[in-house]
Motif scaffolding. Structure first.
Motif, PDB file in Angstrom:
ATOM      1  N   ILE A 118     -52.266 -18.519 -38.108  1.00  0.00           N
ATOM      2  CA  ILE A 118     -51.208 -18.619 -37.095  1.00  0.00           C
ATOM      3  C   ILE A 118     -51.762 -18.723 -35.674  1.00  0.00           C
ATOM      4  CG2 ILE A 118     -49.295 -17.369 -35.995  1.00  0.00           C
ATOM      5  CD1 ILE A 118     -48.492 -16.367 -38.787  1.00  0.00           C
ATOM      6  N   VAL A 149     -53.443 -22.359 -35.215  1.00  0.00           N
ATOM      7  CA  VAL A 149     -52.640 -23.589 -35.234  1.00  0.00           C
ATOM      8  C   VAL A 149     -51.395 -23.505 -34.349  1.00  0.00           C
ATOM      9  CG1 VAL A 149     -53.459 -24.134 -37.557  1.00  0.00           C
ATOM     10  CG2 VAL A 149     -51.322 -22.890 -37.291  1.00  0.00           C
ATOM     11  N   ALA A 150     -50.966 -22.290 -34.011  1.00  0.00           N
ATOM     12  CA  ALA A 150     -49.782 -22.108 -33.161  1.00  0.00           C
ATOM     13  C   ALA A 150     -50.031 -20.967 -32.185  1.00  0.00           C
ATOM     14  CB  ALA A 150     -48.539 -21.826 -34.008  1.00  0.00           C
ATOM     15  N   PRO A 151     -50.852 -21.195 -31.144  1.00  0.00           N
ATOM     16  CA  PRO A 151     -51.246 -20.110 -30.226  1.00  0.00           C
ATOM     17  C   PRO A 151     -50.072 -19.416 -29.539  1.00  0.00           C
ATOM     18  CG  PRO A 151     -52.629 -22.049 -29.892  1.00  0.00           C
ATOM     19  CD  PRO A 151     -51.519 -22.466 -30.805  1.00  0.00           C
ATOM     20  N   GLN A 152     -48.906 -20.103 -29.424  1.00  0.00           N
ATOM     21  CA  GLN A 152     -47.753 -19.518 -28.741  1.00  0.00           C
ATOM     22  C   GLN A 152     -46.794 -18.808 -29.705  1.00  0.00           C
ATOM     23  OE1 GLN A 152     -47.651 -19.655 -25.342  1.00  0.00           O
ATOM     24  NE2 GLN A 152     -49.657 -20.602 -25.618  1.00  0.00           N
ATOM     25  N   PHE A 153     -47.174 -18.686 -30.967  1.00  0.00           N
ATOM     26  CA  PHE A 153     -46.273 -18.160 -31.994  1.00  0.00           C
ATOM     27  C   PHE A 153     -45.749 -16.771 -31.641  1.00  0.00           C
ATOM     28  CE2 PHE A 153     -45.276 -16.266 -36.139  1.00  0.00           C
ATOM     29  CZ  PHE A 153     -44.574 -17.287 -36.762  1.00  0.00           C
ATOM     30  N   GLU A 202     -53.218 -11.967 -31.682  1.00  0.00           N
ATOM     31  CA  GLU A 202     -53.932 -13.208 -31.376  1.00  0.00           C
ATOM     32  C   GLU A 202     -55.263 -13.311 -32.114  1.00  0.00           C
ATOM     33  OE1 GLU A 202     -54.224 -13.677 -27.170  1.00  0.00           O
ATOM     34  OE2 GLU A 202     -52.049 -13.562 -26.855  1.00  0.00           O
ATOM     35  N   LYS A 223     -45.689 -15.365 -28.537  1.00  0.00           N
ATOM     36  CA  LYS A 223     -45.596 -15.221 -27.083  1.00  0.00           C
ATOM     37  C   LYS A 223     -44.461 -14.292 -26.651  1.00  0.00           C
ATOM     38  CE  LYS A 223     -42.695 -19.269 -26.103  1.00  0.00           C
ATOM     39  NZ  LYS A 223     -42.610 -20.516 -25.318  1.00  0.00           N
TER      40      LYS A 223
END
Length: 444
Positions: free
Chosen positions: A383, A386-390, A403, A392
């Motif tokens: 996660i 592939v989706a750093p803002q998941f 993170e 946020k």
């Protein structure tokens, strides 16, 4: 104890085998924290210095510390993901990392006698998944290095020259690995880096001005970057990392005991794990990171048949002395990213391959639930990649945990294994840990 000339040669062999991996972590964290070159060089020197102290304690033993086996200690890759997240957090930064490392070192020393009770939580299906996720997480760093810049938005990222140089280093490592024998094959990564540096210097892409300006000798001072910051979430995160590190170390110690013909009992195991803790505590005080035993050096003990702990003790002395030479730290910092990239893809890929090898020994046919453990744990670990803002919208304080793909993967693997398989016996867990360590050092 071997004669002095042979003792020093064997010790240098251990140092060279681990050197490239030992300096990789301070380079990753220093650049993630956007430190100037002289401070990155200081991190490298601090790492070598603390590495030497931890190795001496582990090999020779001091009171309740040290397993007294041929062990080389180095910074663990397992902590890289959480530390990169902390470095990017303005509320934590480098001082927050050091605070969490110091606290985690103390926690490790306190819980070391009870780790055998935690072994059933970490069978091969869990530990293999975690190590695979460590390699996958680090690969992002290696790929960015190969592109010649720390991030896709940086100038020069993906320059054909950078990609070509990284590919050249990778090809040379593969050639040495296939055609060289014995010691040369064991230092293929280091030879690739040296050759890459020579070519980079010849084409004007590597300079030595910072090396020339650095002094020959300087003492590594405690808290050189300032007083550490202690953040509860960061401390808990790093303590979880150290539990994983101790489980891995337990397997290494048990396997090393078999190689040296010495039974590693509960007391010896506790002394060894307690040294992981004091090494980590020393690391935090002297501006560096968590420590563990290096599997490539355990593999070298099997390959050479030299089982003397005095060999690794002298290796520790060599590492300590290297940490007092700032020119060496400046030289490591001067290595171009694209040279490190070719080597990083090999090093970090080998970490992932170690996880795959451990997972290959897991029973999937008789227990198909193990497939779900691996699949879902890797999915959660990916996660942040592939989706750093998941996450946020989650509380900022949880960033070091959420993170880090490594920690997310570890927590999911432990929980899912308990859900599907329950707790195993301590004896079976020790046997499993030793077998897992044998598979790891065989890969190296």
């Amino acid at each position: 104890m071997p004669p002095a000339p042979k003792l020093l040669a064997l010790a240098l062999q251990h140092v060279l085998v681990m050197y490239a991996g030992a300096v990789a972590v301070p380079l990753i964290i220093g650049r993630a924290a956007r430190l100037p070159p002289d401070q990155v060089a200081l991190l490298v020197n601090a790492d070598l210095f603390a590495c030497g102290i931890a190795t001496l304690i582990q090999s020779l033993g001091i009171g309740p510390f040290g397993i007294r086996l041929p062990v080389m200690m180095g910074v663990t890759f397992a902590a890289v993901g959480p530390m990169v997240a902390m470095a990017a957090n303005p509320d934590l930064g480098l001082l927050g990392i050091f605070g969490s490392v110091i606290a985690a070192g103390i926690v490790t020393m306190l819980i070391a006698p009870f780790v055998s009770r935690l072994l059933p939580l970490f069978p091969s299906v869990v530990t293999g998944t975690i190590i695979l996720m460590i390699g996958i997480s680090l690969m992002r760093v290696g790929v960015n290095w190969a592109a010649g810049a720390p991030a896709p938005t940086a100038p020069g990222y993906g320059d054909p020259l950078h990609l070509g140089m990284a590919a050249g280093v990778l090809v040379l490592i593969l050639l040495v690995t296939k055609y060289a024998r014995g010691f040369l094959a064991n230092i293929a990564v280091l030879l690739g880096i040296v050759a890459g540096c020579a070519v980079a210097w010849a084409i004007g892409r590597m300079g030595f001005a910072k090396v020339a300006a650095a002094p020959w000798f300087d003492v590594v001072m405690p808290f050189a970057f300032g007083m550490p910051r202690f953040d509860l979430v960061a401390i808990v995160t790093m303590s979880i990392v150290m539990v994983v590190v101790m489980i891995e170390s337990s397997g290494m110690f048990l396997a090393l005991g078999e190689m040296t013909g010495r039974r590693v009992d509960q007391a010896a195991l506790t002394r060894g794990l307690r040294t992981d803790g004091i090494g980590t505590l020393i690391g935090g005080i002297f501006n560096t990171f968590p420590y563990t035993s290096y599997s490539q050096n355990v593999g070298l003990v099997r390959v050479t048949g030299v089982r003397s702990r005095y060999v690794t003790a002298v290796g520790g002395g060599v590492m300590l002395a290297m940490g007092l030479v700032p020119k060496l730290g400046a030289l490591v910092e001067s290595v171009p990213l694209f040279v490190l990239g070719g080597a990083g893809i090999v090093m970090f890929g080998m970490v992932a391959a170690t996880g795959v090898r451990i997972l290959s020994g897991v029973d999937y046919q008789g227990n198909r639930n193990n497939l779900y453990i691996v699949a879902i744990s890797i999915g959660f670990g990916l996660i942040p990649l592939v989706a750093p803002q998941f996450f946020k919208a989650m509380p900022h304080a949880l960033a070091p945990l959420l993170e880090s793909g490594i920690l997310l993967s570890a927590l999911m693997a432990v929980v899912l294994n308990l859900y599907f398989n329950g707790m195993g016996s301590a004896g079976a867990a020790q046997d499993d840990a030793a077998a897992m360590a044998r598979r790891q050092e065989a890969l190296h």
